[in-house]
Design an enzyme around this catalytic site. Structure first.
Site, PDB file in Angstrom:
ATOM      1  NE  ARG A  21      43.677  46.026  56.745  1.00 43.82           N
ATOM      2  CZ  ARG A  21      42.640  45.664  56.111  1.00 43.82           C
ATOM      3  NH1 ARG A  21      41.582  45.407  56.396  1.00 43.82           N
ATOM      4  NH2 ARG A  21      42.562  45.623  55.072  1.00 43.82           N
ATOM      5  CD  GLU A  25      45.773  47.496  54.503  1.00 43.78           C
ATOM      6  OE1 GLU A  25      45.330  48.208  53.225  1.00 43.78           O
ATOM      7  OE2 GLU A  25      46.021  47.083  55.308  1.00 43.78           O
ATOM      8  CB  SER A  77      66.150  33.914  60.899  1.00 42.79           C
ATOM      9  OG  SER A  77      65.895  32.847  60.994  1.00 42.79           O
TER      10      SER A  77
END
Length: 147
Positions: free
Chosen positions: A88, A91, A114
């Site tokens: 997920r 995604e 960063s």
């Protein structure tokens, strides 16, 4: 023994002893997010942190150098993660990565966020339609330099 073996021993002891990541973090003296990443092999403990983890999980002495070794960060067993929860996030970056980039560049200029000078906080957010996962990430902005 290698770092992967040490991670396996930590997970085994965590499960069999019923230890929560927050308990480990309290013993180590760092955030639960950083401590969990270190226990899972993505960060290096200092000497005191390594000793605390070894004591808490009952690790053998040969685990200490692996806990203190600078790891190969971001290493997953496969390029595209198969675990549904980790996928997920993959995604999420696939869908919103260009949005993050555009908004960060608009707000800060040309640079990066960063992951070294970085903090994260994960909380449960109660919701009448089902609890939500709240993740706050804070990374220092690093502008690209011209030369």
């Amino acid at each position: 023994m290698n770092r992967s073996d040490v991670t396996d021993l930590i997970i085994e002891a965590k499960v069999t002893r019923g230890i929560a990541w927050a308990q480990v973090a309290e013993r180590v003296g760092r955030s639960k997010e950083w401590t969990t990443a270190a226990c899972l092999g993505q960060m290096a403990f200092d000497a005191a942190g390594a000793r605390a983890v070894m004591e808490l999980f009952g690790l053998p002495p040969e685990a200490e150098p692996w806990l203190r070794e600078v790891p190969y960060k971001g290493s997953l067993p496969t390029q595209v993660p198969a675990d549904p929860l980790i996928y997920r996030f993959y995604e999420l970056i696939s869908v919103y990565g260009t949005t993050f980039k555009a908004l960060i560049h608009e707000e800060f200029g040309d640079g990066i966020m960063s992951a070294i000078d970085f903090r994260m906080d994960l909380q449960r957010e109660p919701d009448p339609n089902g609890d939500r996962v709240r993740i706050e990430m804070s990374g220092k902005f690093l502008p690209y330099k011209t030369y």
